[in-house]
Structures are given as structure tokens and as C-alpha cells.
Scaffold this active site. Structure first.
Site, PDB file in Angstrom:
ATOM      1  N   ILE A  64     -82.893  42.549  12.365  1.00 49.33           N
ATOM      2  CA  ILE A  64     -83.145  42.922  10.963  1.00 49.33           C
ATOM      3  C   ILE A  64     -84.465  42.377  10.447  1.00 49.33           C
ATOM      4  O   ILE A  64     -84.859  42.681   9.324  1.00 49.33           O
ATOM      5  CB  ILE A  64     -82.004  42.454  10.043  1.00 49.33           C
ATOM      6  CG1 ILE A  64     -81.834  40.937  10.110  1.00 49.33           C
ATOM      7  CG2 ILE A  64     -80.715  43.174  10.348  1.00 49.33           C
ATOM      8  CD1 ILE A  64     -80.844  40.382   9.094  1.00 49.33           C
ATOM      9  N   GLY A  65     -85.157  41.567  11.229  1.00 52.52           N
ATOM     10  CA  GLY A  65     -86.430  41.041  10.748  1.00 52.52           C
ATOM     11  C   GLY A  65     -87.187  40.284  11.804  1.00 52.52           C
ATOM     12  O   GLY A  65     -86.612  39.739  12.746  1.00 52.52           O
ATOM     13  N   GLY A  85     -90.746  37.603  12.189  1.00 47.79           N
ATOM     14  CA  GLY A  85     -91.730  36.803  11.465  1.00 47.79           C
ATOM     15  C   GLY A  85     -92.352  35.782  12.368  1.00 47.79           C
ATOM     16  O   GLY A  85     -92.051  35.704  13.567  1.00 47.79           O
ATOM     17  N   GLY A  86     -93.259  34.972  11.774  1.00 50.01           N
ATOM     18  CA  GLY A  86     -93.944  33.962  12.558  1.00 50.01           C
ATOM     19  C   GLY A  86     -93.005  32.909  13.098  1.00 50.01           C
ATOM     20  O   GLY A  86     -93.308  32.221  14.063  1.00 50.01           O
ATOM     21  N   GLY A 117     -89.858  33.597  14.198  1.00 44.88           N
ATOM     22  CA  GLY A 117     -88.920  34.146  15.160  1.00 44.88           C
ATOM     23  C   GLY A 117     -88.257  35.413  14.660  1.00 44.88           C
ATOM     24  O   GLY A 117     -88.540  35.904  13.572  1.00 44.88           O
ATOM     25  N   VAL A 155     -84.866  37.657  13.523  1.00 44.14           N
ATOM     26  CA  VAL A 155     -83.649  37.424  12.763  1.00 44.14           C
ATOM     27  C   VAL A 155     -82.679  38.563  13.030  1.00 44.14           C
ATOM     28  O   VAL A 155     -83.055  39.743  12.976  1.00 44.14           O
ATOM     29  CB  VAL A 155     -83.931  37.321  11.247  1.00 44.14           C
ATOM     30  CG1 VAL A 155     -82.635  37.050  10.479  1.00 44.14           C
ATOM     31  CG2 VAL A 155     -84.945  36.223  10.961  1.00 44.14           C
ATOM     32  N   LYS A 202     -81.396  33.219  13.256  1.00 47.89           N
ATOM     33  CA  LYS A 202     -82.812  33.166  13.619  1.00 47.89           C
ATOM     34  C   LYS A 202     -82.908  32.713  15.076  1.00 47.89           C
ATOM     35  O   LYS A 202     -82.305  31.722  15.476  1.00 47.89           O
ATOM     36  CB  LYS A 202     -83.576  32.195  12.723  1.00 47.89           C
ATOM     37  CG  LYS A 202     -85.068  32.131  13.046  1.00 47.89           C
ATOM     38  CD  LYS A 202     -85.767  31.025  12.281  1.00 47.89           C
ATOM     39  CE  LYS A 202     -85.872  31.379  10.820  1.00 47.89           C
ATOM     40  NZ  LYS A 202     -86.692  30.372  10.102  1.00 47.89           N
ATOM     41  N   ASP A 219     -94.024  26.477   2.248  1.00 43.63           N
ATOM     42  CA  ASP A 219     -94.225  27.917   2.408  1.00 43.63           C
ATOM     43  C   ASP A 219     -93.389  28.684   1.384  1.00 43.63           C
ATOM     44  O   ASP A 219     -92.688  29.638   1.723  1.00 43.63           O
ATOM     45  CB  ASP A 219     -93.863  28.346   3.829  1.00 43.63           C
ATOM     46  CG  ASP A 219     -94.467  29.714   4.192  1.00 43.63           C
ATOM     47  OD1 ASP A 219     -95.392  30.157   3.481  1.00 43.63           O
ATOM     48  OD2 ASP A 219     -94.006  30.323   5.175  1.00 43.63           O
TER      49      ASP A 219
END
Length: 983
Positions: free
Chosen positions: A670-671, A673-674, A676, A678, A692, A805
Site C-alpha cells: 500500500i505504500g 518510501g525512503g 521501506g 508498507v 513496514k 521529519d
């Protein structure tokens, strides 16, 4: 004769040459003054000073106005986020300067007596800044008309004698400064031209002098939050032009003075929180009142019936007095009535029926009186109502069905009355109600199943009624429920297993009903349960072993039909009373219970344990085979399952690592990113999780075993992120921080198992094609919730946690659009010795990174505050942090600063999807965002202060009036006057 003529011509020419030359000299000098001013101010946070260049004419500078001969006449730089120390010695070299306006900035340092050299000043505004020290004697400024010093930061003694030479003053604003205590300054009484006097919260004591009545030009008089005592002088009735009178928060005594009736222009009158007494009959003549605040005094007598005819009245707060009699029945029926609080009086009679006639009422608070009759049916259609509180009265009849389902109401409080009838199914429409308090009435009928759709409920207090029937099966949908009080009713049937899904619940009291069946074992998994009272019912079966894990301060299962052995953890004398009245219970250790037979208790438990171990062994063997077969399956060209796993749980788990590992596959992604990938995991019991997944890699991106790190102990970047996230989240328990259930690690792979947030991130909702319209109330609640999460990280943990972040994509939204702070891969805990994190790698995301990163490489809590300020700007504007329209090297912070020129420009910042009615509320939040993104970290507020400011910016705060920097009337925000909830 010729020589004399020649001399005169030469002299005339010299004069003309001097006259034509002198303005150039003046401009040259004034240019240097303005450039000195520019160099003293922090101009990087705003572009207002960009036009101040050495080559440019001073009259073209932003904020500068010149007179006819080209000399600087005015400097207006209010509300520009400027910082620095004002070089007043230089500024006052401008010989024609008559207006100096620096209000609403972040200026600091002392205000020096160089101001005396600005001898032509008529307007001086230094208010709402961060100055320090005492204010100088500026007696030489005899032409001053406007003096604004409110909230400027000055302290110590104030030189009141300077006012003796300022007889032309029309506006004097010195309030909200920590000045030394002093008697009411007699010098003010000589300022006969004053029309605006603001002395609130500046430590004035003693009595209000009768001579205040000589200031007959006053339209605004604010003396609130001081130490004034004695009676209000009758001479105040001479102020016929008075439009606002603020006296609250003093120590005033006596009655409202005779003659107050003469203030027929008065619209805002607040004398609350004093020691005033007597009746308020003088108020009945003030027919132009918009807001009347007299709460927390000792007034007696009736509320004047004339108030029912006031055509402008929208706010009435009279709580905590001793008023008697009834309220005017036409009260609030004429204007856009907003708020009434007459709680804690001796009022009687019926509730006025038409206060929501215009559909604008937001608060009806009439608790703890003697009101009688029924709730008027008109309020069932009052969709604007947020708070409906009529508890502790003698009201009766049926509650109109629509009351239960008011769409904006967050409190329904009708407790301690004589209401009858059922709670209607309309409650499904009450999507934001948090408190349902109706205890000690005569309510009957079944508790509607639809109550489970009121998913914002935090407290259900329905005890001591006549409610019957079965318990709603869907109660588990109430994820925010913390208090369930249903004791002393006629409920029957079983307690639903779904109650164990109310993970926030701390109190369950269902004593003295007719409940039957078994006690759900799921109650043992409630992490915050503190009180469990199921006594005096007809419950049967065994006491679940799962209850042993609870840490309860009150535990009562007495007087039921429970059977079987008492669990070992309850087999102590302290629980005798809690388990009494259950003749079927047995115990081997408590003498008051019968002995358990040999075939009960432990042998079955041991047998069950053996069976479980056997099943576990089979599962492990199956898992080994499965892992081997799945080695060839790919997830980014890497094998996932290994032969050895390390599971660390941080909450009670209802799943195994098998279920997690089986779901780490492409179709569940489902996702990315930097930090890892998800995955979404659906468990067999219907619970959804987010996982994750991080592979352990070396610096070249090659897969690397966790045990093969270099001997110096350096880990890969993702290993560091993993360790940081586990260390941070494992100990955190907060409703606005994402919940980490467990970590699962092997030599090759690392997994973090979180709660699943179905509505994605705030970024998704605001900026992507999947976005769903967010109304302003929802945006505001997201802002407050996220702020509280960050406040907890900074101030609520054993050691402060710096997220590093903060951004809208790291603010996730649950099914109710409530926010969770997520993604702690960059987070750092502040060391116990007080040291902060320092790194030469800039952490964070472009557009959110605080400016100090670029030159110090150090981060602290104020860096998170900056990033959160950017998130607030996104919520208000709907813009991304970086947009093409901002131009090269510009972000949302610089873009918004460029728009802070006038009211129209500021309002244009607000997202066009936010209705006009809420734009001013959005601007309140925008102001907070601007403070958060101040360039200097020391000037940014803490997250605790941010939370407080956001809570004060609630959309349903009242509106009052003040004067703006130009001496004109405008609206301001004032706190809602009542609703003493203590929540």
C-alpha cells in the site's frame, strides 16, 4: 549702488541654490537612516524590506510614506514578522516623522529614551512585541494622538507623568504588560479627548476614580484583569458614547450603579468574576446590548424581562449568581443568538423556546437551577448546537427525538432530571458527540443499536434509569469510549464480546441489572481498564482467566451465578467481597469458598497447556516447511522468510508472526518510501494492521545480515531507522501517536507491525487525487490532535523525543479522521545529560526543514515546531510546501509571508474550499503557523504553547471588538465566557 545690487543678487542666488540643494541632503540622510533600520532587522523572514535599496528613492520603499517635499512622514511595518532591536537613535533623525508603527512583530531589546527625539510623532505603535525593561519617559512627544503599547513586553514602573503633556491623545493602549502595581493613574483623567482606553491586565489597584466620568469622549473603556476594588462609580453613567465596557476579573463590590442606564450606546458589557451584588435592573435600559457577561458574582433578583425584547443580544452569561424567577420567554428570538449560560442559579420556570429561532445557537447551558417543564421541541432542529446542558433541574417529559441526533453537538447533558421515554435511534446522527450524560432520570426502553454509530462517544453515563432490553452488539465500534456507566437499570441478555474492542475504556459499570450469560474473555485484553463492576446480575460460567492480566482499582463480580474455580490471581482474601454471592465458585486457598473438586482447576489447565504446546509444535514445523518453500518467492527480488525470528511485543498480541509474514506480498503493498515498503495485513479476526518492511542492506544496497555489521558497530541507514523507530515507539502510549504492536526481525529482514489507519495520510487528503474534502472543523481537529501528539513527544516522555521529519504525509488519519503522528525512522531521544542530536546529514523533507539545519546541523524540539508550522499552513491554504507558483527557491513559508500585506491579501491565502464563514477561524490558525515558522528557533513557541493557542482558536469562540492600528473599529477574538466542563 551697483555693487549693493550685485551683492543682493548673489545672496539671492545662494539662497535659491541652498533651498534647491537642501532636500537632496535630507533625502540622502534619510536614506542612510532607513538603510540602518533595515540592517538592524531580520529581513530574511519577509520580503517587505526588499525594496529598501541604496539606489532607490526612499518614498518608494515598502511601508514608507513621504510628505509633499519628499521627506519621510510615516513608517508602517506592523505585522511583518520582523525581529531585531529598533535603532531608535537613528529612526528619530527623520525630522518629519509623525507615524511609527511596528506592532505585531517579534522585536526585542529595550525601548530607549531616544524616542524623545521623534518630536513630531502623532502615532506610535510598538504593541504585541517582545521588548523588555521599562518604558522611557517620552514627555517631549506632546503631539502624540495614538499610543499603542499593549502586549509589548515592557515591565516595571510606568512613567504615567509623561501623559501630562499629551493632552491630544485619543487612543491609549497599555494593557497586557507586567507593570508594577499602581493606583489608577490620575494623569489619565486629564486626557479629555480620549475615545479609547485599554488598561486591562496591567496591575492597576485601588478604586475606579469618579472623575472617569469626565472622559466623555470614550467609546471603549477596558479595565479588566486588574486589582480594582470598591464600587463602580455612578459617574460612569456620564459616558454616553461608551460602546464597550470591560471590568471583569477584578475585586469590585457593591451594586451596579444607578445611572448605568444612561449608556444607551453600550453593546458589550462584561463585569464578570467580581464580587458585585444586588439586582441588575439598570441593565434593562441598555437596549443595544450584543453581549452581556455578569457571571461569577453575587447578583440576586430576577433577570429583567426586558432582555427578551433586546433585538441585538446574542450572548448572555449569568452563571454562578443567585438569580431567581424565570427567564424572558422571548429571549434570543430576535437576533442571531449564539450562547447562553445561566447555570448555577435559582432560576425556575420553562426554558425559553426560541433562542435557536435563527438557527445559529451554539451553546445552551442551564444546569443546576430549578427549571421545570419539557424541553421545547424547537431545539430538536437546532443543527448548530454544540453544547446542550440542562442537568440538575426539575425538567420532565420526553426528550425530543432530534436532541439525541444533533449533528454538531459534542455534549448532551440532561442528568438529574425527571425525563421519561427512550433514547431514540436518531443518536446515529450525532457524529461528534463525546459525552452522553443522562443518569438519574426515568428513561426507559431499549438502548438503541444505533448508539454504536455515534463513534465519537467518550463517556456514556446512563446509570439509574429504567433502560431495559439487550446490550447493543455493535458497542465495540466505539473506539474512543473511556467511561461506560449503565448500573441500576433493567438490562438483560449477555454482555457482547465486542465490548473488548473498546480499547480506550477505563471504566465499565453495569451493576444491578439482569445481565446473563458468560463474562466475555475479551475484557481481559483491555489495556486501560481500571474499574470493572458487574455485580448484582445473573452472569454465569467461569471467571475468565484473561481478567487476571488487568490492573484494576475496583473489581466487583459479587452477587451473580458464576461457577468453577477462582483464577489464581484472584485467590486472595482481598477479593472475598468482590466475588461473594456466587455459591458456585470454589477455591483451594480462600477459606470462605468451598474447596474445588480434584478434577477441576489445575488438571484441565495443564491439559489445555499440553494441547496448546502440541499445536504450537505442529505450527512451528509447518512454518519451517513453509519458510523453506517460500524462499523462492520474491519481494523486490529478495527472500523474506528465514529460519530464525525474533518477536518483541509492546502490546497484547492477537496474532502470530505467521499471519504477518504470509501477508508481505506484492498484492498487499500500500505504500513505498525512503524508510521501506508498507503492507496492509488483514487478520483472520477482521483486524487490520500495517506492516513496514525493511531489508538490511549495506552502503551499496546489497542485502546484509544484521550480525555481519562491521566490528566498529556501524549500522546501515535502514538499520538505524529501524532501531530508532522501535526505541521511540515501544514506550509511547498516546492517542495521537501511532501504535506499534511489535517488531519482528531476522538476519535479513526487519518488520514493524502498526495499527492500520484506513484514511491514509493528511497529505493524501489535502493534495492527491484520492483526497476527500476536509471541512474546517475537521482540519482544526486534525491540527489540535497532531499538536497534542508532538507535545507528548517533546514533554510527556521520560526523555524528550525529537521527530525530525514532521510533515503531512507522516500524519495518518483513522476511521474518524483523528490524527496519529507516524514514521519515527529519523527520531532521536534527547540524551539524559541534556545533549541534543547533532548530525552532518540534514534530516527531514524539503519544504518542512527548519532553516537552522542548513548552517548548524543541529536539531531540537523547535525544529519540529517549524515543521509543524508548515503543516498548519498546508491545512489553512490547501497548498503543498513547494508549488511552482511560489517561484524559484521559494516555499510555502516565504509565499505566505509575501501575502501578509492587508486583510484581503491574507484572506486570499485560505483554501477556497473553506466557506467564507470559517475564513476568519482559519486565519487564527494561520497566525499560529507564522509564529511556529519564525526563523530564529528561540522565538518559536513550544508545542505546549502551540496546543494552548490552537485550543483558544476553536471555531466556536465568541467575537468581540477592538480598535486596529489605525484607530478604527474592528473585530477581535475573546474567550467563550462559560461552560465549566473541566475536561
Amino acid at each position: 549702488m551697483l555693487k549693493a545690487c550685485t551683492c543682493r543678487k548673489f545672496f539671492l542666488s545662494l539662497c535659491l541654490l541652498f533651498c534647491f540643494s537642501f532636500p537632496c541632503c535630507v533625502k540622502s540622510d534619510e536614506l542612510q537612516v532607513l538603510l540602518t533600520l533595515k540592517s538592524a532587522l531580520n529581513k530574511s523572514s519577509t520580503d517587505v524590506l526588499d525594496s529598501w535599496e541604496a539606489a532607490g528613492p526612499v518614498c518608494s520603499f515598502n511601508g514608507v510614506t513621504c510628505n509633499g517635499d519628499g521627506s519621510v512622514k510615516e513608517i508602517q511595518l506592523s505585522n511583518q514578522r520582523l525581529t531585531g532591536v529598533l535603532p531608535l537613535d537613528s529612526i528619530c533623525q527623520l525630522q518629519s516623522l509623525d507615524k511609527l508603527s511596528f506592532g505585531y512583530n517579534l522585536l526585542y531589546g529595550a525601548i530607549t529614551d531616544d524616542l524623545n527625539n521623534c518630536s513630531k510623532l502623532q502615532y506610535l505603535d510598538l504593541g504585541n512585541n517582545l521588548f523588555s525593561g521599562s518604558f522611557p519617559d517620552i514627555s517631549s512627544l506632546s503631539e502624540l494622538r495614538f499610543l499603542h503599547l499593549n502586549s509589548s513586553g515592557i515591565s516595571g514602573p510606568f512613567p504615567w507623568n509623561l501623559l501630562e503633556n499629551m493632552t491630544n491623545l485619543t487612543v491609549l493602549s497599555i494593557g497586557d504588560n507586567p507593570l508594577d502595581q499602581t493606583q489608577f493613574p490620575s494623569e489619565i483623567l486629564k486626557l479629555k479627548k480620549l475615545n479609547w482606553l485599554y488598561l486591562g491586565n496591567c496591575s492597576i489597584e485601588g478604586k475606579i476614580p469618579p472623575a472617569i466620568g469626565d472622559l466623555t469622549e470614550l467609546i471603549n473603556l477596558e479595565l479588566q484583569l486588574n486589582y480594582l476594588s470598591g464600587e463602580i462609580p455612578s459617574e460612569i453613567g456620564n459616558l454616553h458614547k461608551l460602546w464597550q465596557l470591560e471590568l471583569y476579573g477584578n475585586e469590585l463590590t457593591g451594586k451596579l450603579p444607578v445611572g448605568l442606564r444612561n449608556l444607551t450606546s453600550l453593546e458589550y458589557f462584561d463585569a464578570s468574576n467580581n464580587n458585585l451584588e444586588g439586582d441588575i435592573s439598570e441593565v434593562k435600559y441598555l437596549t443595544n446590548l450584543v453581549s452581556l457577561q455578569l457571571f461569577e458574582n453575587q447578583f440576586t433578583g430576577q433577570v429583567p424581562p426586558e432582555l427578551g425584547e433586546f433585538k441585538k443580544l446574542v450572548n448572555l452569561s449569568l452563571y454562578t449568581n443567585m438569580f431567581t424567577g424565570s427567564l424572558p420567554q422571548k429571549l434570543g428570538s430576535w437576533a442571531d443568538f449564539d450562547f447562553i449560560d445561566v447555570s448555577e442559579n435559582l432560576l425556575s420556570g420553562p426554558i425559553p423556546p426560541d433562542m435557536c429561532k435563527k438557527g445559529t445557537m451554539r451553546g445552551l447551558l442551564m444546569l443546576q437551577n430549578r427549571f421545570t417543564g419539557e424541553i421545547p421541541t424547537t431545539y430538536a432542529n437546532c443543527a448548530s448546537l454544540k453544547r446542550f446542558r440542562v442537568s440538575n433541574n426539575s425538567l420532565s417529559g420526553r426528550v425530543p427525538a432530534g436532541i439525541w441526533g444533533l449533528p454538531q453537538v459534542d455534549i448532551i447533558d440532561i442528568a438529574y432530571n425527571q425525563f421519561e421515554g427512550p433514547i431514540s435511534s436518531d443518536i446515529k446522527n450525532a457524529k461528534v458527540v463525546g459525552i452522553l450524560s443522562a443518569e438519574y432520570n426515568r428513561l426507559s426502553g431499549e438502548l438503541p443499536e444505533e448508539i454504536s454509530e455515534a463513534t465519537s462517544l467518550v463517556r456514556i453515563e446512563l446509570n439509574n434509569n429504567q433502560i431495559s432490553g439487550k446490550f447493543p452488539r455493535g458497542i465495540g465500534k466505539l473506539k474512543r469510549l473511556s467511561n461506560l456507566q449503565l448500573q441500576n437499570n433493567k438490562l438483560s441478555g449477555s454482555i457482547p464480546e465486542s465490548l473488548g474492542s473498546c480499547a480506550s475504556i477505563s471504566t465499565i459499570n453495569m451493576a444491578n441489572n439482569s445481565l446473563s450469560g458468560k463474562i466475555p474473555s475479551s475484557l481481559g485484553s483491555l489495556p486501560t481498564l481500571n474499574t470493572l463492576d458487574l455485580s448484582r446480575n445473573e452472569l454465569s460460567g467461569r471467571i475468565p482467566e484473561s481478567l487476571s492480566s488487568l490492573m484494576l482499582s475496583l473489581f466487583d463480580l459479587s452477587s451473580n451465578r458464576l461457577t468453577g474455580p477462582v483464577p489464581q490471581s484472584f485467590s486472595i482474601e482481598a477479593y472475598n467481597g468482590s466475588l461473594a454471592g456466587n455459591p458456585g465458585l470454589c477455591s483451594s486457598t480462600i477459606q470462605s469458598f468451598k474447596k474445588c473438586p480434584p478434577d477441576s482447576g489445575m488438571p484441565k489447565f495443564v491439559l489445555m497447556l499440553i494441547v496448546c504446546l502440541a499445536v504450537a509444535a505442529i505450527l512451528l514445523a509447518t512454518l519451517g516447511c513453509f519458510l523453506y518453500l517460500r524462499r523462492t518467492e520474491k519481494d523486490g527480488d529478495r527472500s523474506l522468510k528465514e529460519e530464525s525470528w525474533d518477536v518483541k511485543s509492546f502490546h497484547v498480541l492477537t496474532f502470530s508472526e505467521d499471519e504477518i509474514l504470509d501477508s508481505i506480498k506484492q498484492e498487499n503493498l500500500i505504500g513505498k518510501g525512503g524508510s521501506g515498503n508498507v503492507y496492509k495485513v488483514m487478520l483472520g479476526n477482521g483486524v487490520e494492521l500495517a506492516v513496514k518492511h525493511l531489508w538490511n542492506t549495506d552502503s551499496h544496497g546489497r542485502r546484509k545480515s544484521r550480525s555481519s555489521s562491521p566490528m566498529l558497530g556501524r549500522h546501515s541507514g535502514k538499520e538505524k531507522e529501524f532501531d530508532a523507530e522501535v526505541q521511540t515507539l515501544s514506550s509511547i502510549r498516546h492517542v495521537n501517536v501511532v501504535k506499534l504492536y511489535c517488531s519482528i526481525t531476522s538476519e535479513d529482514s526487519s518488520l514493524l507491525v502498526y495499527e492500520y489507519l484506513p484514511n491514509g495520510s493528511l497529505w493524501d487528503r489535502l493534495h492527491t487525487s484520492r483526497k476527500m474534502e476536509l471541512d474546517w472543523d475537521t482540519r482544526y481537529e486534525i491540527a489540535v490532535g497532531a499538536a497534542k501528539g508532538l507535545e507528548y513527544l517533546h514533554l510527556g516522555c521520560d526523555r524528550p523525543v525529537i521527530h525530525r521529519d514532521v510533515k503531512s504525509s507522516n500524519i495518518l488519519l483513522d476511521e474518524f479522521l483523528k490524527p496519529r503522528i507516524a514514521d519515527f525512522g529519523l527520531a532521536k531521544m534527547v540524551q539524559a545529560n541534556g545533549g541534543k542530536d547533532s548530525t552532518h546529514v540534514i534530516a527531514g523533507t524539503y519544504g518542512y526543514i527548519a532553516p537552522e539545519y542548513g548552517y548548524t546541523y543541529k536539531v531540537d524540539e523547535k525544529s519540529d515546531v517549524y515543521s509543524f508550522g508548515v503543516v498548519l499552513m498546508e491545512l489553512v491554504s490547501g497548498k503543498r510546501p513547494i508549488e511552482p507558483e511560489f517561484g524559484d527557491n521559494n516555499d510555502i513559508v516565504s509565499w505566505i509571508c509575501s501575502k501578509l500585506k492587508n486583510q484581503e491579501s491574507v484572506l486570499s491565502i485560505v483554501d477556497h474550499r473553506i466557506p467564507v464563514a470559517f475564513k476568519e477561524d482559519a486565519v487564527k490558525v494561520l497566525k499560529i503557523a507564522i509564529l511556529c515558522t519564525t526563523k530564529l528557533p528561540a522565538l518559536r513557541p513550544t508545542m505546549r504553547t502551540v496546543v494552548q493557542m490552537l485550543e483558544e482558536a476553536e471555531p466556536y469562540k465568541l467575537v468581540g471588538i477592538v480598535i486596529n492600528k489605525d484607530g478604527e473599529v474592528q473585530k477581535k477574538d475573546t474567550m467563550e465566557s462559560a461552560d465549566k466542563l473541566n475536561l
